[in-house]
Design a protein around this motif. Structure first.
Motif, PDB file in Angstrom:
ATOM      1  N   TYR A 152      35.428  85.904  48.467  1.00  0.00           N
ATOM      2  CA  TYR A 152      36.848  85.647  48.191  1.00  0.00           C
ATOM      3  C   TYR A 152      37.389  84.655  49.200  1.00  0.00           C
ATOM      4  CZ  TYR A 152      41.892  86.097  48.071  1.00  0.00           C
ATOM      5  OH  TYR A 152      43.230  85.797  47.998  1.00  0.00           O
ATOM      6  N   SER A 153      38.236  83.730  48.732  1.00  0.00           N
ATOM      7  CA  SER A 153      38.964  82.833  49.623  1.00  0.00           C
ATOM      8  C   SER A 153      40.348  82.597  49.033  1.00  0.00           C
ATOM      9  CB  SER A 153      38.237  81.495  49.788  1.00  0.00           C
ATOM     10  OG  SER A 153      38.989  80.628  50.622  1.00  0.00           O
ATOM     11  N   TYR A 154      41.340  82.598  49.893  1.00  0.00           N
ATOM     12  CA  TYR A 154      42.722  82.430  49.462  1.00  0.00           C
ATOM     13  C   TYR A 154      43.003  81.012  48.962  1.00  0.00           C
ATOM     14  CZ  TYR A 154      43.587  79.745  53.706  1.00  0.00           C
ATOM     15  OH  TYR A 154      43.546  78.776  54.678  1.00  0.00           O
ATOM     16  N   THR A 155      42.167  80.048  49.379  1.00  0.00           N
ATOM     17  CA  THR A 155      42.434  78.659  49.039  1.00  0.00           C
ATOM     18  C   THR A 155      41.611  78.205  47.847  1.00  0.00           C
ATOM     19  OG1 THR A 155      42.378  76.376  49.853  1.00  0.00           O
ATOM     20  CG2 THR A 155      40.730  77.877  50.723  1.00  0.00           C
ATOM     21  N   LEU A 156      42.180  77.309  47.052  1.00  0.00           N
ATOM     22  CA  LEU A 156      41.472  76.734  45.913  1.00  0.00           C
ATOM     23  C   LEU A 156      40.770  75.438  46.297  1.00  0.00           C
ATOM     24  CD1 LEU A 156      44.092  77.323  43.060  1.00  0.00           C
ATOM     25  CD2 LEU A 156      42.055  78.677  43.600  1.00  0.00           C
ATOM     26  N   THR A 157      40.908  75.038  47.554  1.00  0.00           N
ATOM     27  CA  THR A 157      40.226  73.818  48.007  1.00  0.00           C
ATOM     28  C   THR A 157      39.118  74.187  48.987  1.00  0.00           C
ATOM     29  OG1 THR A 157      41.933  73.477  49.721  1.00  0.00           O
ATOM     30  CG2 THR A 157      42.241  72.357  47.600  1.00  0.00           C
ATOM     31  N   ILE A 158      39.307  73.914  50.259  1.00  0.00           N
ATOM     32  CA  ILE A 158      38.255  74.118  51.258  1.00  0.00           C
ATOM     33  C   ILE A 158      38.776  75.027  52.362  1.00  0.00           C
ATOM     34  CG2 ILE A 158      36.808  72.978  52.986  1.00  0.00           C
ATOM     35  CD1 ILE A 158      36.885  70.483  51.230  1.00  0.00           C
ATOM     36  N   TRP A 159      38.006  76.065  52.667  1.00  0.00           N
ATOM     37  CA  TRP A 159      38.388  76.985  53.747  1.00  0.00           C
ATOM     38  C   TRP A 159      38.004  76.377  55.084  1.00  0.00           C
ATOM     39  CZ3 TRP A 159      34.959  80.827  56.454  1.00  0.00           C
ATOM     40  CH2 TRP A 159      35.704  81.634  57.328  1.00  0.00           C
ATOM     41  N   ILE A 160      38.984  76.267  55.978  1.00  0.00           N
ATOM     42  CA  ILE A 160      38.728  75.910  57.371  1.00  0.00           C
ATOM     43  C   ILE A 160      39.419  76.937  58.254  1.00  0.00           C
ATOM     44  CG2 ILE A 160      38.468  73.434  56.895  1.00  0.00           C
ATOM     45  CD1 ILE A 160      41.288  73.038  58.033  1.00  0.00           C
ATOM     46  N   LEU A 161      38.880  77.138  59.438  1.00  0.00           N
ATOM     47  CA  LEU A 161      39.494  78.057  60.378  1.00  0.00           C
ATOM     48  C   LEU A 161      40.755  77.422  60.946  1.00  0.00           C
ATOM     49  CD1 LEU A 161      36.336  79.222  62.378  1.00  0.00           C
ATOM     50  CD2 LEU A 161      37.088  79.863  60.083  1.00  0.00           C
ATOM     51  N   ASN A 162      41.782  78.232  61.166  1.00  0.00           N
ATOM     52  CA  ASN A 162      43.015  77.703  61.725  1.00  0.00           C
ATOM     53  C   ASN A 162      42.757  77.138  63.112  1.00  0.00           C
ATOM     54  OD1 ASN A 162      45.651  78.220  63.486  1.00  0.00           O
ATOM     55  ND2 ASN A 162      46.258  77.825  61.382  1.00  0.00           N
ATOM     56  N   MET A 163      43.056  75.862  63.301  1.00  0.00           N
ATOM     57  CA  MET A 163      42.709  75.185  64.551  1.00  0.00           C
ATOM     58  C   MET A 163      43.581  75.626  65.716  1.00  0.00           C
ATOM     59  SD  MET A 163      41.862  71.404  63.018  1.00  0.00           S
ATOM     60  CE  MET A 163      41.170  70.760  64.531  1.00  0.00           C
ATOM     61  N   GLN A 164      44.753  76.198  65.437  1.00  0.00           N
ATOM     62  CA  GLN A 164      45.592  76.752  66.497  1.00  0.00           C
ATOM     63  C   GLN A 164      45.034  78.076  67.005  1.00  0.00           C
ATOM     64  OE1 GLN A 164      48.484  75.642  68.141  1.00  0.00           O
ATOM     65  NE2 GLN A 164      47.857  73.699  67.260  1.00  0.00           N
ATOM     66  N   GLY A 165      44.323  78.780  66.148  1.00  0.00           N
ATOM     67  CA  GLY A 165      43.768  80.070  66.541  1.00  0.00           C
ATOM     68  C   GLY A 165      44.791  81.173  66.440  1.00  0.00           C
ATOM     69  N   ASN A 166      45.143  81.557  65.228  1.00  0.00           N
ATOM     70  CA  ASN A 166      46.136  82.625  65.061  1.00  0.00           C
ATOM     71  C   ASN A 166      45.685  83.670  64.048  1.00  0.00           C
ATOM     72  OD1 ASN A 166      46.509  81.361  62.594  1.00  0.00           O
ATOM     73  ND2 ASN A 166      48.474  80.443  63.127  1.00  0.00           N
ATOM     74  N   ARG A 167      44.387  83.899  63.993  1.00  0.00           N
ATOM     75  CA  ARG A 167      43.818  84.887  63.076  1.00  0.00           C
ATOM     76  C   ARG A 167      42.832  85.781  63.829  1.00  0.00           C
ATOM     77  NH1 ARG A 167      46.468  85.004  58.005  1.00  0.00           N
ATOM     78  NH2 ARG A 167      47.626  83.039  58.026  1.00  0.00           N
ATOM     79  N   ALA A 168      42.403  86.816  63.161  1.00  0.00           N
ATOM     80  CA  ALA A 168      41.298  87.640  63.660  1.00  0.00           C
ATOM     81  C   ALA A 168      40.097  87.398  62.756  1.00  0.00           C
ATOM     82  CB  ALA A 168      41.678  89.113  63.664  1.00  0.00           C
ATOM     83  N   TYR A 169      38.915  87.551  63.327  1.00  0.00           N
ATOM     84  CA  TYR A 169      37.679  87.372  62.572  1.00  0.00           C
ATOM     85  C   TYR A 169      36.799  88.607  62.772  1.00  0.00           C
ATOM     86  CZ  TYR A 169      39.370  82.666  62.098  1.00  0.00           C
ATOM     87  OH  TYR A 169      40.167  81.589  61.795  1.00  0.00           O
ATOM     88  N   ALA A 170      36.079  88.949  61.727  1.00  0.00           N
ATOM     89  CA  ALA A 170      35.218  90.125  61.788  1.00  0.00           C
ATOM     90  C   ALA A 170      33.906  89.827  61.078  1.00  0.00           C
ATOM     91  CB  ALA A 170      35.901  91.332  61.139  1.00  0.00           C
ATOM     92  N   ILE A 171      32.866  90.541  61.460  1.00  0.00           N
ATOM     93  CA  ILE A 171      31.635  90.572  60.683  1.00  0.00           C
ATOM     94  C   ILE A 171      31.461  91.988  60.172  1.00  0.00           C
ATOM     95  CG2 ILE A 171      30.459  88.611  61.729  1.00  0.00           C
ATOM     96  CD1 ILE A 171      29.004  90.534  63.583  1.00  0.00           C
ATOM     97  N   LEU A 172      30.988  92.104  58.950  1.00  0.00           N
ATOM     98  CA  LEU A 172      30.914  93.405  58.311  1.00  0.00           C
ATOM     99  C   LEU A 172      29.804  93.431  57.284  1.00  0.00           C
ATOM    100  CD1 LEU A 172      32.495  93.172  55.217  1.00  0.00           C
ATOM    101  CD2 LEU A 172      34.315  92.574  56.806  1.00  0.00           C
ATOM    102  N   ARG A 173      29.492  94.614  56.831  1.00  0.00           N
ATOM    103  CA  ARG A 173      28.581  94.802  55.706  1.00  0.00           C
ATOM    104  C   ARG A 173      29.378  95.390  54.550  1.00  0.00           C
ATOM    105  NH1 ARG A 173      25.332  96.437  60.149  1.00  0.00           N
ATOM    106  NH2 ARG A 173      23.543  95.035  60.472  1.00  0.00           N
ATOM    107  N   MET A 174      29.381  94.675  53.440  1.00  0.00           N
ATOM    108  CA  MET A 174      30.159  95.103  52.286  1.00  0.00           C
ATOM    109  C   MET A 174      29.623  96.426  51.744  1.00  0.00           C
ATOM    110  SD  MET A 174      32.528  92.782  51.744  1.00  0.00           S
ATOM    111  CE  MET A 174      33.000  93.009  50.024  1.00  0.00           C
ATOM    112  N   GLY A 175      30.531  97.327  51.457  1.00  0.00           N
ATOM    113  CA  GLY A 175      30.145  98.613  50.881  1.00  0.00           C
ATOM    114  C   GLY A 175      30.209  98.630  49.368  1.00  0.00           C
ATOM    115  N   LYS A 176      30.577  97.481  48.765  1.00  0.00           N
ATOM    116  CA  LYS A 176      30.649  97.361  47.303  1.00  0.00           C
ATOM    117  C   LYS A 176      30.160  95.975  46.911  1.00  0.00           C
ATOM    118  CE  LYS A 176      34.881 100.190  46.998  1.00  0.00           C
ATOM    119  NZ  LYS A 176      36.303 100.192  46.591  1.00  0.00           N
ATOM    120  N   ASP A 177      29.736  95.825  45.673  1.00  0.00           N
ATOM    121  CA  ASP A 177      29.398  94.489  45.209  1.00  0.00           C
ATOM    122  C   ASP A 177      30.680  93.689  44.997  1.00  0.00           C
ATOM    123  OD1 ASP A 177      30.345  94.687  42.308  1.00  0.00           O
ATOM    124  OD2 ASP A 177      28.857  96.302  42.339  1.00  0.00           O
TER     125      ASP A 177
END
Length: 410
Positions: free
Chosen positions: A271-296
């Motif tokens: 999933y991505s909120y954007t219909l174009t290209i996902w880039i990380l916010n260059m100001q740095g105002n988000r959190a990031y996580a790594i996870l294992r999906m529990g559903k398809d």
């Protein structure tokens, strides 16, 4: 490094008698000669009343590549005397303690430490996690700059993800998530699900059937935006033509198209909120996580979008805003890092059990020196085989080096 007045000589002599020595391997040199180094152990709050036992120090001298290792006995105020010759060392301290009836191992690590007759040292020790897994070692989100210019370059953002355990792990299905909420914009959310779930606006997963992408203990994978040699366009950037993975987006805008390297596997776009290209916010105002999906993917998208609301204050009136976001259960999350700016930070967008604080690049959001920098996880200690174990206390303020030199540039 803080310098402390050395203990009186008679106390050094007393402590010297309490130090025992033992060989680790054929490359280990055990010696009582050298300098008497005043050493202090700083304990985390929850262990300050605990009694440490099986305490030992290991010192790898970088130039001679020899290791000195021996048991030590802590004295009052968690002091002991290390016996080391002059040199440049990587130092490890290890101890055991009981907390709530369970034995825990604590370790501390000092890298590139010069020892001479006037040296005193301090170890900040931390308990090992009861379970170790992948961690986010580094995030490069600021982007590089063109030479002799303030103009930013896009496309060279990356994640470095490391196997922080002592066994081979498989990256198949490992998913990168970007938070749905911004760390610089507080929202009084109703209902507030953070103790149970993490709101996301992007999810990208490593492909594979389960055991296609092994990662050995201590080794890392690089996941980048565009897997090309960026140095050909911008000498200040990096060569990612041999990256492990890249994220690629099918853009709906013909003027904004992504670049695909067919030799480097693409992440699966869940999933991505954007219909174009996902880039990380260059100001740095988000959190990031790594996870294992529990559903398809299909089940997740059908079941995990939820509504929330918050009050927006215009100054003249208050408006109740209703939104929807995808939420992943906290129990799926392996590691999380809040990123923010010191001048604009307003809140942590994960539950504190996942991350209690944040890390950053630059002194503030307008700092010109923040470009080309990353956030990098600290080394907690080094194993006897040379493998470095990264610090992971679920507190990004303590675990990360802010405004760091990107590892791929070293």
């Amino acid at each position: 490094m803080k310098q402390r007045q050395l203990l009186p000589l008679f106390l050094f002599t007393l402590l010297l008698a309490m130090v025992g020595c033992s060989d680790n391997d054929s490359n280990t040199e055990v010696t009582q000669s050298g300098h008497l180094v005043n050493t202090k152990v700083n304990l985390p709050e929850e262990f300050k009343q605990a009694k440490l036992y099986d305490t030992k120090i290991s010192a790898f001298e970088i130039n001679s590549r020899r290791t000195t290792s021996y048991d030590v006995e802590l004295q009052e105020n968690n002091l002991f005397i290390a016996h080391l010759k002059s040199g440049l060392y990587n130092l490890s301290f290890e101890a055991k303690a009981k907390l709530d009836g369970k034995e825990r191992i604590l370790k501390g690590y000092l890298e590139n430490t010069t020892i001479n007759k006037d040296t005193s040292i301090e170890f900040n020790v931390l308990p090992l996690p009861t379970e170790r897994d992948f961690v986010i070692e580094e995030i490069f989100y600021t982007g590089s700059l063109y030479p002799n210019s303030k103009r930013g370059y896009l496309g060279d953002q990356y994640f470095k993800i490391t196997n922080n355990s002592d066994e081979t792990l498989y990256a198949d299905g490992l998913t990168i998530a970007e938070s749905g909420f911004a760390t610089n914009m507080y929202q009084d959310i109703t209902p507030n699900r953070m103790t149970e779930e993490f709101a996301v606006q992007a999810l990208y997963a490593v492909p594979g059937s389960g055991k296609d992408h092994p990662v050995l203990p201590g080794e890392s994978i690089i996941i980048c935006d565009k897997a090309i040699n960026h140095k050909e366009v911008n000498p200040n950037s990096f060569d990612f033509s041999n990256a492990d993975f890249e994220w690629f987006d099918e853009s709906s805008n013909p003027k904004i198209q992504d670049t695909d390297n067919p030799e480097v596997p693409n992440l699966d776009n869940i999933y991505s909120y954007t219909l174009t290209i996902w880039i990380l916010n260059m100001q740095g105002n988000r959190a990031y996580a790594i996870l294992r999906m529990g559903k398809d993917k299909e089940t997740f998208l059908a079941e995990n979008q939820k509504e929330y609301s918050f009050i927006y204050d215009t100054g003249d009136s208050q408006i109740n805003i209703k939104r929807k976001a995808y939420f992943v259960p906290n129990e799926w999350i392996i590691d999380a890092v809040n990123v923010s700016t010191q001048d604009e930070h307003e809140w942590i967008v994960t539950d504190s059990s996942l991350d209690a604080s944040y890390t950053y690049c630059g002194n503030d959001s307008n700092d010109p020196n923040r470009s080309g920098k990353s956030v990098r996880r600290k080394v907690a200690y080094q194993e006897a085989d040379g493998r470095k174990v990264l610090q992971d206390t679920n507190n990004s303020k303590e675990d990360f080096i802010p405004t760091a030199t990107p590892s791929v540039a070293e």
